[in-house]
Design an enzyme around this catalytic site. Structure first.
Site, short mmCIF file in Angstrom:
data_model
loop_
_atom_site.label_atom_id
_atom_site.label_comp_id
_atom_site.label_asym_id
_atom_site.label_seq_id
_atom_site.Cartn_x
_atom_site.Cartn_y
_atom_site.Cartn_z
N CYS A 1 7.63 119.96 -51.40
CA CYS A 1 8.39 119.03 -50.61
C CYS A 1 9.66 119.57 -49.93
CB CYS A 1 8.54 117.92 -51.35
SG CYS A 1 6.88 117.20 -52.23
N ASP B 1 4.40 103.05 -27.69
CA ASP B 1 3.88 101.57 -27.89
C ASP B 1 3.84 101.08 -29.47
OD1 ASP B 1 1.84 103.31 -28.59
OD2 ASP B 1 0.31 102.70 -27.27
#
Lengths: 222, 222
Positions: free
Chosen positions: B46, B137
């Site tokens: 990570c 959108d």
């Protein structure tokens, strides 16, 4: 149906392919599997993708990965289209993987490979460009859902296969942008006193401001 | 909850980040969004991923893509860990994107980012390495689900952003392994007589055994 999640088992559905019919688990046996769907035979991006996959078949075979494709076309369509795919990709000889003829959309629906934005008309949806990689336990290890507009990257697919297979047996994980041969990272569950036994090539612990010694690099295990 | 499917709208959940609280749609506005989850702060892979993402932030910004990360750690943890991420990645200045503190797992569950194989103990599941790219959108355009063992490839992520944005406005799709500057493919819905008007740089129709003229290449539109 929504997409499969990591860890989900491949359902043992009946499949019809251009090379015959069987149950999915019979095809998978205890192999690594890559199942990849495409929207439609005789369309441009799909042709480039299946050709590239055919030319990379020896690379997948070397890694013990069985390949299988899927679209909502029938088996006759697949067999006709394969000639175009091979011609475009300069691929000669037998086509190296079967293509599922999912004209009923049953399998695509059960695996969540349907792209609601793509339609063959008359309300019949098409498959997206899904990649699902299953381990020998038939469980999903990694997935990608790309839309019809965006061809996949088979170099990335091979890269993740290499990572999945390496990390399935060695206590390492692979860092961002890793490729075969690069250093790996020791997983957090490995205790300090286990390092020497597990990683004979050595472990380097990188220093970070927190002072926590969790960034442990090791050469890629054999 | 299973993973989001292509075309699904990002739910307008309340988010707490290390930079403050808001509603998800308020953060997204009408921008392209990349939401990427990681299993845990202060863990090796990570750290390499979020560092790489920080260094690539100008590339995402240039493309109008807002970045936001997520894990099941709290905001204090994120703020502490960011110092390690920046140190490891040689990133200086303000950290360029917020990290959602989803310690309740509510958002990860609602988006299907949970990896059932990863657990923080006491039955608390962790997030996988998900990448979800949303258009203006607020609908999902592309997703990747990688397991904890396998760091992502940010070059591939930028590549697909370029493809998604190009193909959202031009009537082309991008072939396998495409990258910016490569030729594109004319989408099947474009009629022969529309080619000249839509593609002033020209269209080359490749010949295939079926005789169907669907492999139409054109230089990348401006």
């Amino acid at each position: 149906m929504p997409p499969l999640n990591l860890g989900d088992e491949m359902p043992n559905v009946a499949i019809v392919t251009n090379e015959g019919s069987m149950k999915m688990h019979e095809f998978m046996k205890d192999s690594w599997i890559i199942l990849f769907s495409h929207p439609r035979d005789y369309t441009p991006v799909c042709t480039t993708e299946l050709g590239r996959a055919a030319n990379l078949a020896p690379e997948f075979k070397k890694r013990g990965v069985k390949m299988i494709a899927l679209s909502c076309d029938d088996a006759d369509s697949h067999n006709g289209w394969i000639k175009d795919v091979q011609s475009h990709a300069n691929h000669v000889g037998d086509f190296p993987y079967p293509i599922i003829a999912d004209d009923s959309r049953e399998i695509a629906k059960s695996l969540g490979m349907i792209d609601p934005d793509e339609s063959a008309g008359a309300g019949m949806p098409l498959t997206c460009r899904a990649v699902m990689i299953f381990g020998p336990d038939k469980r999903l290890k990694l997935s990608m859902l790309y839309p019809a507009t965006t061809g996949r990257n088979f170099t990335e697919i091979l890269r993740v296969v290499d990572s999945l297979q390496l990390t399935a047996t060695k206590k390492v994980a692979t860092p961002v942008d890793w490729k075969v041969g690069d250093k790996c990272m020791v997983v957090p569950s490995v205790k300090k006193e286990e390092e020497a036994g597990l990683f004979p090539k050595g472990v380097e612990t990188l220093s970070v401001p927190s002072g926590k010694g969790y960034l442990r690099m090791t050469p890629m295990p054999e």
